[in-house]
Design a protein around this motif. Structure first.
Motif, PDB file in Angstrom:
ATOM      1  N   ARG A  32      43.224  22.321  50.761  1.00 24.54           N
ATOM      2  CA  ARG A  32      44.385  21.549  51.244  1.00 24.54           C
ATOM      3  C   ARG A  32      44.549  21.719  52.748  1.00 24.54           C
ATOM      4  O   ARG A  32      44.920  20.784  53.461  1.00 24.54           O
ATOM      5  N   LEU A  33      44.271  22.918  53.251  1.00 25.87           N
ATOM      6  CA  LEU A  33      44.364  23.162  54.695  1.00 25.87           C
ATOM      7  C   LEU A  33      43.228  22.452  55.430  1.00 25.87           C
ATOM      8  O   LEU A  33      43.417  21.912  56.525  1.00 25.87           O
ATOM      9  N   ALA A  34      42.051  22.428  54.816  1.00 24.40           N
ATOM     10  CA  ALA A  34      40.866  21.858  55.476  1.00 24.40           C
ATOM     11  C   ALA A  34      41.109  20.413  55.902  1.00 24.40           C
ATOM     12  O   ALA A  34      40.592  19.971  56.926  1.00 24.40           O
ATOM     13  N   ASP A  35      41.929  19.689  55.140  1.00 20.92           N
ATOM     14  CA  ASP A  35      42.263  18.304  55.498  1.00 20.92           C
ATOM     15  C   ASP A  35      42.931  18.208  56.864  1.00 20.92           C
ATOM     16  O   ASP A  35      42.840  17.185  57.525  1.00 20.92           O
ATOM     17  N   ASP A  36      43.668  19.258  57.264  1.00 16.88           N
ATOM     18  CA  ASP A  36      44.432  19.221  58.510  1.00 16.88           C
ATOM     19  C   ASP A  36      43.670  19.825  59.681  1.00 16.88           C
ATOM     20  O   ASP A  36      44.164  19.841  60.802  1.00 16.88           O
ATOM     21  N   LEU A  37      42.484  20.358  59.419  1.00 19.64           N
ATOM     22  CA  LEU A  37      41.747  21.052  60.475  1.00 19.64           C
ATOM     23  C   LEU A  37      40.994  20.069  61.367  1.00 19.64           C
ATOM     24  O   LEU A  37      40.392  19.118  60.886  1.00 19.64           O
ATOM     25  N   ALA A  38      41.051  20.332  62.670  1.00 17.92           N
ATOM     26  CA  ALA A  38      40.262  19.537  63.605  1.00 17.92           C
ATOM     27  C   ALA A  38      38.815  19.997  63.569  1.00 17.92           C
ATOM     28  O   ALA A  38      37.907  19.237  63.884  1.00 17.92           O
TER      29      ALA A  38
END
Ligand SMILES: [Zn+2]
Length: 174
Positions: A32-38
């Motif tokens: 879920r966090l990976a979606d927000d990572l640049a």
């Protein structure tokens, strides 16, 4: 990352033995966090201590990470420092979440269906809660500039400023 961070653990058992786990969790492994990572890089350092409070299983969790979130203005990485400390009440029976002892303890209920939860999920939840809703570079001048290039430049300017000021003083003194 130790393999057991993604494997669901028995929270009742870990609470009984007062288990502690500490390790590094790659940010890219948190879906879920990976979606927000640049960028799919970096890791979170996490420590989790299991215990019982009023008979309920709880996890005292601390997470430190430098997270490359996507700036919502320029879409370049903006590095967000996360340093969280929480005590989670691990709710093994969802029916207990509203009325249970945990609410009296003032703890945030975290679902552990059938008494099981993956430690990486706890770490991810902490990071998602700590991350700003709309991550952005604080200074608009940093936008569009790669984070690595911006940081040394800013330091250089700061280092030069005292000499510039000294020059002004010397001129005035003449
Ligand atoms: Zn930006």
């Amino acid at each position: 990352m130790p393999a057991d961070w993604t494997r669901p653990v028995d929270v009742e058992r870990l609470a009984d033995v007062g288990e502690s786990r500490e390790g590094d969790v790659p940010l890219a492994s948190l879906p879920r966090l990976a979606d927000d990572l640049a960028r799919l890089e970096g890791h979170a350092h996490a420590r989790i201590d299991f215990a019982r409070e009023r008979g309920q299983p709880v996890a005292r969790i601390s997470v430190q990470a430098r997270v490359p979130l996507r700036c919502q203005r320029c879409l370049q990485p903006v590095w967000v420092e996360c340093d969280t400390h929480s005590t989670l009440w691990l709710v093994t029976d969802p029916a207990k979440a509203d009325v249970g002892e945990g609410n009296e303890m003032g703890l945030e209920p975290t679902l552990a269906p059938d008494g099981r939860v993956a430690l990486s999920e706890l770490v991810e939840e902490e990071l998602l809660l700590a991350a700003p809703l709309v991550p952005r570079h604080e200074d608009v001048r940093q936008c569009g500039v790669a984070a690595e290039a911006a940081a040394p430049q800013a330091e250089e300017e700061a280092a030069q400023r005292p000499f510039a000021g000294l020059g002004e003083l010397l001129k005035r003194g003449k």
